[in-house]
Design a protein around this motif. Structure first.
Motif, short mmCIF file in Angstrom:
data_model
loop_
_atom_site.label_atom_id
_atom_site.label_comp_id
_atom_site.label_asym_id
_atom_site.label_seq_id
_atom_site.Cartn_x
_atom_site.Cartn_y
_atom_site.Cartn_z
N GLU A 257 32.01 44.70 62.57
CA GLU A 257 31.14 44.10 62.91
C GLU A 257 31.20 43.53 61.82
OE1 GLU A 257 26.43 45.17 63.66
OE2 GLU A 257 28.43 46.48 63.43
N ALA A 258 30.01 41.80 62.83
CA ALA A 258 29.84 40.40 61.43
C ALA A 258 28.86 41.22 60.78
CB ALA A 258 29.86 39.60 62.61
N PRO A 259 29.46 40.63 59.52
CA PRO A 259 28.56 40.93 58.35
C PRO A 259 26.90 40.46 58.85
CG PRO A 259 29.74 39.28 57.92
CD PRO A 259 30.30 39.76 58.57
N LYS A 260 25.84 40.38 58.60
CA LYS A 260 24.67 39.81 59.30
C LYS A 260 24.36 38.54 58.64
CE LYS A 260 23.22 43.38 62.44
NZ LYS A 260 23.91 44.63 62.31
N ASP A 261 24.63 38.96 56.92
CA ASP A 261 24.26 38.91 55.23
C ASP A 261 24.66 37.16 55.77
OD1 ASP A 261 26.45 40.32 55.26
OD2 ASP A 261 25.68 40.12 52.91
N LYS A 262 26.85 37.20 55.81
CA LYS A 262 27.03 35.95 55.92
C LYS A 262 26.97 35.25 57.31
CE LYS A 262 30.02 37.75 52.32
NZ LYS A 262 31.30 37.97 52.07
N LYS A 263 25.81 33.98 56.97
CA LYS A 263 26.04 34.00 58.54
C LYS A 263 24.88 31.97 57.80
CE LYS A 263 21.92 36.03 60.28
NZ LYS A 263 21.47 36.45 61.36
N TYR A 264 25.49 31.07 58.73
CA TYR A 264 25.27 29.38 58.67
C TYR A 264 24.19 29.92 59.60
CZ TYR A 264 29.42 29.23 56.04
OH TYR A 264 30.19 29.20 54.83
N VAL A 265 22.48 29.44 59.41
CA VAL A 265 21.54 29.00 59.67
C VAL A 265 21.30 27.55 59.74
CG1 VAL A 265 19.22 30.07 60.96
CG2 VAL A 265 21.17 31.45 59.88
N GLY A 266 20.14 27.04 60.87
CA GLY A 266 20.04 25.84 60.88
C GLY A 266 19.84 25.37 62.33
N HIS A 267 20.83 25.33 63.31
CA HIS A 267 21.19 24.79 64.48
C HIS A 267 19.55 25.27 65.21
CE1 HIS A 267 24.36 22.42 63.98
NE2 HIS A 267 25.32 23.22 63.98
N LYS A 268 19.81 24.81 66.02
CA LYS A 268 18.48 25.28 67.27
C LYS A 268 18.85 25.82 68.75
CE LYS A 268 15.50 21.65 64.88
NZ LYS A 268 16.00 21.55 64.64
N LYS A 269 20.04 25.39 68.64
CA LYS A 269 20.47 25.41 69.46
C LYS A 269 22.43 25.97 68.91
CE LYS A 269 17.96 22.73 72.80
NZ LYS A 269 18.05 21.26 74.76
N GLN A 270 22.84 26.53 71.02
CA GLN A 270 24.33 27.51 71.25
C GLN A 270 25.13 26.00 69.84
OE1 GLN A 270 25.53 28.08 74.55
NE2 GLN A 270 25.75 26.38 75.04
N VAL A 271 25.94 26.54 68.93
CA VAL A 271 26.77 26.09 68.42
C VAL A 271 28.46 25.89 68.96
CG1 VAL A 271 28.56 25.70 66.23
CG2 VAL A 271 26.59 27.03 66.02
N ASN A 272 28.68 24.61 69.99
CA ASN A 272 29.44 24.63 70.19
C ASN A 272 30.83 24.24 69.85
OD1 ASN A 272 28.24 24.45 72.96
ND2 ASN A 272 28.13 22.47 72.96
N SER A 273 31.21 23.99 68.42
CA SER A 273 32.27 23.59 67.88
C SER A 273 32.58 23.89 65.82
CB SER A 273 32.70 22.32 68.36
OG SER A 273 34.22 21.85 67.66
N VAL A 274 33.31 24.37 65.54
CA VAL A 274 32.64 24.06 64.15
C VAL A 274 34.70 23.87 63.48
CG1 VAL A 274 31.22 26.16 63.92
CG2 VAL A 274 33.74 26.82 64.65
N ARG A 275 34.80 23.39 62.11
CA ARG A 275 36.14 22.74 62.01
C ARG A 275 35.79 23.08 60.28
NH1 ARG A 275 37.89 23.92 66.29
NH2 ARG A 275 39.07 22.74 67.10
#
Length: 399
Positions: A257-275
């Motif tokens: 299960e993805a850890p709840k404490d290791k996430k990047y918070v800042g975008h206001k809508k869905q994330v479409n791409s990560v690099r």
């Protein structure tokens, strides 16, 4: 180089939007605009690809049309009409081959030097949504709305003695459409990461073709990537968060299960791409909210935010900044060949050439002999065939 330090490598993010019908190239660290490719409204999250080091090809969102651009030139270089509207597109690292998938489930393969459509394969039962190519260019992976993931051998696809090449491996572990595929580094020893609307990311070993880990999330995942050494997995979600998962060597098939404490918070809508950046120190994300964010991986804090004010960000790529990106195009004589991509398959290649592609004859030939035959083809003015042969010989002699 002075003071015993390595020069800093400057990187750019290539970002596509649909609202302003453009693809933007921006320096990641100072925010300067390098260039803007006009009339290049990409179709979605997998809608453009960098072809070698000289070109970029975008799939248009409203029609069956591919636009090719040269770095440093904002206007379209070539307009190609594929057999159908393209959902996703990818290319080999050297730019020799381009792969595209359509709504029909068909997969198309072109050689870029002559523009030949070398294969049209019925790959999926429903639309093809994602394509990724291994870094050694020997395999490519496709995913679709049918929730199926196929692994293909490029050697088999280019072997014209096979009328209809089959996938070398099929994974049917997802239950909803596949949204993105990422191939890690290492060739046959690499990992393949697949994200899906079923709220999971699955990690496969390309060599053993086994499922290693299934990571579950609280919502659907739009995009996935890893750093250069595959030590961290990053997944962009519809809840506007980016989740980070540390990958441990020697993992066995398990459910995590993805850890709840290791996430990047800042975008206001869905994330479409990560690099990730080449060093793995930074993460870049594009969102439906129209912003691009540069993150520090260690602190998971935003270092810089770019608001293009041009609508949703569909797709991103991170590339090394070069002079030709700043309206200083390379002379045509120094460019790799790129032609208009044909809509229909050309006539069958000469039988002598086909025999040279079979695995049995290839094993008996040395690399020198293969390349010498390509030189002979150039001398006989069969340039469109010779370019194709050169690329194939490169793949076959680097197994």
């Amino acid at each position: 180089m002075s003071g015993g330090k390595f020069p800093q490598v400057s990187e750019c993010v290539v970002a596509s939007t649909t609202t302003d019908n453009s693809t933007h190239v921006i320096n990641l660290y100072n925010g300067a605009s390098c260039c803007v490719f006009k009339t290049s409204a990409c179709c979605g999250r997998n809608g453009f690809t960098c072809v070698g080091k000289d070109y970029i090809i975008t799939s248009q969102s409203q029609k069956a049309l591919l636009h090719s651009y040269q770095w440093g030139k904002e206007q379209v270089l070539h307009r190609s009409i594929p057999p159908e509207k393209v959902n996703c597109i990818a290319s080999t690292a050297d730019g020799s081959y381009v792969f595209a998938g359509g709504d029909s489930g068909n997969l198309y393969v072109w050689e870029t030097a002559g523009g030949r459509l070398v294969r049209a394969i019925r790959a999926h039962f429903r639309a093809v949504t994602a394509i990724a190519v291994s870094d050694d260019m020997m395999h490519f992976v496709t995913g679709g709305d049918d929730a199926i993931v196929h692994v293909w051998s490029l050697t088999d696809v280019l072997d014209f003695s096979m009328q209809s090449p089959s996938a070398v491996c099929t994974w049917s572990d997802h239950t909803l459409p596949v949204t993105q595929i990422h191939c890690g580094m290492g060739g046959l020893d690499s990992y393949v990461f697949t994200s899906s609307q079923d709220c999971s990311v699955k990690i496969y070993d390309l060599g053993s073709r086994k499922l290693l880990v299934t990571v579950t999330f609280p919502c659907a995942i739009n995009c996935v990537t890893s750093d250069a050494v595959d030590s961290n997995l990053f997944a962009g979600a519809v809840d506007a968060n980016i989740y980070q998962i540390e990958l441990k060597s020697g993992s066995q098939h398990s459910l995590a299960e993805a850890p709840k404490d290791k996430k990047y918070v800042g975008h206001k809508k869905q994330v479409n791409s990560v690099r990730t950046s080449a060093s793995g120190v930074h993460l870049v994300s594009g969102s439906e909210d129209g912003t691009i964010r540069l993150w520090d991986v260690l602190s998971r804090q935003t270092l810089r935010e770019f608001d293009l004010q041009q609508g949703p960000i569909n797709h991103l790529a991170v590339v090394v900044e070069r002079p030709e990106m700043h309206h200083q195009p390379i002379p045509a004589t120094q460019l790799a060949p790129l032609s208009v991509l044909h809509k229909f398959a050309c006539e069958q290649l000469p039988q002598e050439w086909l025999m040279r592609l079979t695995p049995q004859t290839t094993q008996r030939r040395t690399q020198t002999n293969l390349w010498q035959w390509c030189v002979d083809e150039f001398a006989s003015s069969q340039v469109h065939i010779a370019w194709h042969c050169c690329a194939v010989c490169f793949h076959l002699t680097h197994v």
